[in-house]
Design a protein around this motif. Structure first.
Motif, PDB file in Angstrom:
ATOM      1  N   UNK A 146      77.562 -29.013 -64.739  1.00 30.32           N
ATOM      2  CA  UNK A 146      77.864 -30.533 -65.453  1.00 30.32           C
ATOM      3  C   UNK A 146      76.658 -31.330 -65.566  1.00 30.32           C
ATOM      4  N   UNK A 147      76.627 -32.230 -66.294  1.00 37.46           N
ATOM      5  CA  UNK A 147      75.507 -33.117 -66.398  1.00 37.46           C
ATOM      6  C   UNK A 147      75.239 -33.995 -65.270  1.00 37.46           C
ATOM      7  N   UNK A 148      76.293 -34.175 -64.534  1.00 37.31           N
ATOM      8  CA  UNK A 148      76.183 -35.145 -63.445  1.00 37.31           C
ATOM      9  C   UNK A 148      75.312 -34.415 -62.150  1.00 37.31           C
ATOM     10  N   UNK A 149      75.392 -33.035 -62.497  1.00 41.28           N
ATOM     11  CA  UNK A 149      74.619 -32.479 -61.325  1.00 41.28           C
ATOM     12  C   UNK A 149      72.989 -32.193 -61.636  1.00 41.28           C
ATOM     13  N   UNK A 150      72.570 -32.853 -62.508  1.00 39.67           N
ATOM     14  CA  UNK A 150      71.014 -32.625 -62.870  1.00 39.67           C
ATOM     15  C   UNK A 150      70.593 -34.094 -62.796  1.00 39.67           C
TER      16      UNK A 150
END
Length: 121
Positions: free
Chosen positions: A104-108
């Motif tokens: 998920x984008x929040x993990x980057x």
């Protein structure tokens, strides 16, 4: 400051291929998981593929079987090869770096500026 620089986007006909590149520093390439996401107009950013520090890869179902992801450690560059492109692959493609094996984008935490991929029918 972490910098991710994408290149390789463009206009291609359906069924064609493109290779996207993401260049970064040695420290970033040796520290983080590297991934590609894409975002089409009016849609959320979605995961495409990820590579870990030793070259292990994970693909979204939409990319599986049509894409390869590799890293050139000497050049600190990650390559996303996309084949059999479809009009629905049209999007801005973003390179990302993060500390965990997320999808998920929040993990980057670090992102490139994006490169446009347009697939014509």
């Amino acid at each position: 400051q972490v910098q991710l620089v994408e290149s390789g986007g463009g206009l291609v006909q359906a069924g064609g291929s493109l290779r996207l590149s993401c260049s970064t520093s040695e420290r970033t390439a040796n520290t983080y998981y590297m991934a590609w996401f894409r975002q089409a107009p009016g849609q959320e950013r979605e995961f495409v593929a990820r590579v870990n520090l030793v070259g292990g890869t994970l693909f979204a179902n939409s990319a599986k079987g049509r894409s390869t992801l590799s890293r050139d450690n000497a050049k600190n560059t990650v390559f996303l090869q996309m084949n059999k492109l479809k009009p629905e692959d049209t999007a801005v493609y973003y390179c990302a770096a993060g500390p965990s094996p997320a999808t998920i984008s929040g993990g980057f935490v670090h992102w490139g500026q994006g490169t446009q991929v347009t697939v014509s029918s």
